[in-house]
Design a protein around this motif. Structure first.
Motif, PDB file in Angstrom:
ATOM      1  N   ILE A  63     -50.971 -40.354   9.265  1.00 36.41           N
ATOM      2  CA  ILE A  63     -50.505 -40.773  10.585  1.00 36.41           C
ATOM      3  C   ILE A  63     -51.203 -39.918  11.631  1.00 36.41           C
ATOM      4  CG2 ILE A  63     -48.484 -40.927  12.097  1.00 36.41           C
ATOM      5  CD1 ILE A  63     -46.854 -41.536   9.525  1.00 36.41           C
ATOM      6  N   THR A  64     -51.823 -40.557  12.616  1.00 31.57           N
ATOM      7  CA  THR A  64     -52.653 -39.839  13.588  1.00 31.57           C
ATOM      8  C   THR A  64     -51.954 -39.616  14.924  1.00 31.57           C
ATOM      9  OG1 THR A  64     -53.659 -41.924  14.285  1.00 31.57           O
ATOM     10  CG2 THR A  64     -54.779 -40.671  12.527  1.00 31.57           C
ATOM     11  N   ILE A  65     -50.679 -39.943  15.018  1.00 27.64           N
ATOM     12  CA  ILE A  65     -49.906 -39.727  16.237  1.00 27.64           C
ATOM     13  C   ILE A  65     -48.853 -38.650  15.962  1.00 27.64           C
ATOM     14  CG2 ILE A  65     -50.284 -42.064  17.100  1.00 27.64           C
ATOM     15  CD1 ILE A  65     -47.406 -42.721  16.081  1.00 27.64           C
ATOM     16  N   LYS A  75     -52.313 -45.927   9.039  1.00 25.39           N
ATOM     17  CA  LYS A  75     -52.989 -46.555  10.186  1.00 25.39           C
ATOM     18  C   LYS A  75     -52.050 -47.532  10.892  1.00 25.39           C
ATOM     19  CE  LYS A  75     -57.653 -46.184   8.366  1.00 25.39           C
ATOM     20  NZ  LYS A  75     -58.756 -46.891   7.728  1.00 25.39           N
ATOM     21  N   TRP A  76     -51.303 -48.305  10.128  1.00 24.77           N
ATOM     22  CA  TRP A  76     -50.365 -49.256  10.717  1.00 24.77           C
ATOM     23  C   TRP A  76     -49.318 -48.528  11.552  1.00 24.77           C
ATOM     24  CZ3 TRP A  76     -45.089 -50.008  10.257  1.00 24.77           C
ATOM     25  CH2 TRP A  76     -44.590 -51.171  10.869  1.00 24.77           C
ATOM     26  N   SER A  79     -49.496 -45.567  12.881  1.00 20.56           N
ATOM     27  CA  SER A  79     -50.155 -44.943  14.036  1.00 20.56           C
ATOM     28  C   SER A  79     -50.357 -45.946  15.176  1.00 20.56           C
ATOM     29  CB  SER A  79     -51.497 -44.342  13.616  1.00 20.56           C
ATOM     30  OG  SER A  79     -51.294 -43.324  12.653  1.00 20.56           O
ATOM     31  N   ARG A  80     -50.677 -47.179  14.838  1.00 21.48           N
ATOM     32  CA  ARG A  80     -50.840 -48.221  15.861  1.00 21.48           C
ATOM     33  C   ARG A  80     -49.490 -48.661  16.431  1.00 21.48           C
ATOM     34  NH1 ARG A  80     -54.244 -50.516  12.037  1.00 21.48           N
ATOM     35  NH2 ARG A  80     -52.621 -52.023  11.528  1.00 21.48           N
ATOM     36  N   GLU A  81     -48.536 -48.935  15.549  1.00 23.63           N
ATOM     37  CA  GLU A  81     -47.245 -49.494  15.956  1.00 23.63           C
ATOM     38  C   GLU A  81     -46.387 -48.514  16.754  1.00 23.63           C
ATOM     39  OE1 GLU A  81     -45.914 -52.724  15.490  1.00 23.63           O
ATOM     40  OE2 GLU A  81     -48.028 -53.072  15.034  1.00 23.63           O
ATOM     41  N   TYR A  82     -46.520 -47.242  16.498  1.00 23.62           N
ATOM     42  CA  TYR A  82     -45.629 -46.248  17.110  1.00 23.62           C
ATOM     43  C   TYR A  82     -46.340 -45.329  18.097  1.00 23.62           C
ATOM     44  CZ  TYR A  82     -42.198 -47.931  13.824  1.00 23.62           C
ATOM     45  OH  TYR A  82     -41.332 -48.745  13.133  1.00 23.62           O
ATOM     46  N   LYS A  83     -47.517 -45.727  18.543  1.00 26.72           N
ATOM     47  CA  LYS A  83     -48.256 -44.930  19.522  1.00 26.72           C
ATOM     48  C   LYS A  83     -47.391 -44.736  20.773  1.00 26.72           C
ATOM     49  CE  LYS A  83     -52.511 -44.535  21.852  1.00 26.72           C
ATOM     50  NZ  LYS A  83     -53.431 -44.576  22.625  1.00 26.72           N
ATOM     51  N   ASP A  84     -47.307 -43.502  21.245  1.00 25.66           N
ATOM     52  CA  ASP A  84     -46.545 -43.138  22.444  1.00 25.66           C
ATOM     53  C   ASP A  84     -45.042 -43.352  22.284  1.00 25.66           C
ATOM     54  OD1 ASP A  84     -48.920 -42.403  23.799  1.00 25.66           O
ATOM     55  OD2 ASP A  84     -49.256 -44.509  24.340  1.00 25.66           O
ATOM     56  N   GLU A  90     -53.797 -47.097   4.566  1.00 24.69           N
ATOM     57  CA  GLU A  90     -53.525 -48.336   5.307  1.00 24.69           C
ATOM     58  C   GLU A  90     -52.174 -48.260   6.015  1.00 24.69           C
ATOM     59  OE1 GLU A  90     -53.711 -51.889   2.892  1.00 24.69           O
ATOM     60  OE2 GLU A  90     -55.565 -51.221   1.944  1.00 24.69           O
TER      61      GLU A  90
END
Length: 183
Positions: free
Chosen positions: A61-63, A30-31, A33-38, A27
């Motif tokens: 983390i997917t980024i 995922k958070w 990865s969304r918050e720090y994309k790019d 969880e």
């Protein structure tokens, strides 16, 4: 191989299972990865205790992200904090180029993280957050709150999943209450 007979003699009870830890870590990943994309992201693990959490967390983390390590100690032996924070290993990155997330195993008195955060803020990161596996707010001696706590625990001495007692038990895949009476 873990000698379960020896370890079980030091454990009162398992607090969080391996599965519960994995779910919360996913969880949190995922958070992030969304918050720090790019965004340029640097994860700083506080050694020694957070290394297990950091390994699992960064894989969720997917980024793209970078990883660094810092060593700050307040527990030198036994189960009681000395109250003195010593930074024995520092990061070398120019933090002004990164959004920084400090990855910690446990926040107890708050002294260690408070001092680490103040030291890192002086380097002007783009942003600075703290994610901790465990939070023990009843023991807080300084005003400090993590931006994300995976679990909140009462005033117990815990071992496993990177947390230790005199450097032992870090290798347990779960978090357990340590039986201080059986030392």
């Amino acid at each position: 191989m873990i000698n379960t007979e020896e370890i079980n003699g030091k454990i009162k009870r398992v607090i969080f299972t391996e599965e519960e830890i994995k779910a919360k870590t996913a969880e949190a990943g995922k958070w992030v990865s969304r918050e720090y994309k790019d965004k340029p992201l640097l994860l700083i693990s506080i050694l020694n205790g957070a290394f297990v959490f950091m390994a699992d967390f960064c894989r969720q983390i997917t980024i793209p992200c970078e990883v660094a390590f810092m060593c700050a100690k307040s527990y030198y032996s036994g189960t009681v904090s000395t109250g003195e924070v010593s930074i024995t290993m520092d990061v070398s990155q120019d933090l002004s180029r990164y959004h920084v997330i400090i990855v910690e195993d446990i926040i107890d008195t708050g002294r260690t993280l408070h001092d680490v955060v103040e030291k890192l803020k002086e380097r002007n990161p783009l942003s600075l957050k703290v994610i901790t596996l465990l939070d023990k707010p009843s023991r807080r001696l300084v005003k400090f709150e993590a931006d994300m706590s995976l679990f909140t625990i009462p005033d117990l001495f815990v071992i496993g999943y990177g947390l230790d007692c005199d450097e032992y038990y870090r290798n347990l895949p779960y978090i357990a209450e340590y039986d201080e009476e059986k030392q």
